[in-house]
Design a protein around this motif. Structure first.
Motif, short mmCIF file in Angstrom:
data_model
loop_
_atom_site.label_atom_id
_atom_site.label_comp_id
_atom_site.label_asym_id
_atom_site.label_seq_id
_atom_site.Cartn_x
_atom_site.Cartn_y
_atom_site.Cartn_z
N ASN A 1 14.31 -31.46 -31.35
CA ASN A 1 12.90 -31.86 -31.25
C ASN A 1 12.69 -32.98 -30.24
O ASN A 1 11.59 -33.10 -29.67
CB ASN A 1 12.37 -32.31 -32.61
N GLU B 1 22.41 -30.32 -40.25
CA GLU B 1 21.15 -29.58 -40.13
C GLU B 1 20.03 -30.51 -39.66
O GLU B 1 19.28 -30.19 -38.74
CB GLU B 1 20.81 -28.95 -41.49
N ARG C 1 18.13 -30.44 -35.91
CA ARG C 1 16.67 -30.31 -35.83
C ARG C 1 16.05 -31.48 -35.08
O ARG C 1 15.24 -31.29 -34.16
CB ARG C 1 16.08 -30.20 -37.24
#
Length: 141
Positions: A89, A81, A85
């Motif tokens: 980004n 996770e 992310r």
């Protein structure tokens, strides 16, 4: 006279290079033997950098901001996770950094390489407990 000077230069240069290559080989062999001994004894898996990624386990955990695996157990859902992310980004198309993106990828790979042998061993033990169930397929004619 000149040929004698050239011959001496070539011979001396060959000796110097031969000695330096022999010394470098001795150092490489000693380093390799030391690494094998460390790997067999189990010391140095967390503090030393992985040969494939060049990153220590502590560094990888700091990059992904996760706890280090304890006895080969890690929360891989949390790792994935955070990886997804941070990787999204830092996408260069969104103005992110390719360098940071590659560091994040190497951090995930380093943690996986630390946890993978323990996960495979646990899967093998689970398979042994439940027994061998081959998948049988009937031939369709």
């Amino acid at each position: 006279m000149a040929y004698r000077l050239i011959t001496q230069v070539v011979l001396i240069g060959t000796r110097v290079l031969g000695r330096s290559f022999a010394e470098a080989y001795k150092q490489a062999a000693a380093s390799s033997a030391y690494q094998r001994a460390q790997a067999q004894s189990g010391n140095g898996t967390t503090g030393r950098a992985s040969l494939s990624s060049g990153m220590t386990l502590d560094e990888a955990c700091k990059i992904l901001n996760v706890k280090p695996p304890q006895k080969g157990e890690a929360n891989m859902e949390e790792v994935m996770e955070r990886f997804k992310r941070l990787f999204d980004n830092n996408d260069p198309k969104k103005g992110g950094s390719f360098y940071l993106q590659s560091k994040i990828l190497r951090a995930r790979e380093r943690i996986e390489s630390e946890v993978r042998p323990h996960m495979e061993k646990a899967e093998q033990e689970a398979e042994i407990k439940e027994g061998w169930n081959p998948k049988l397929y009937k031939d369709k004619k």
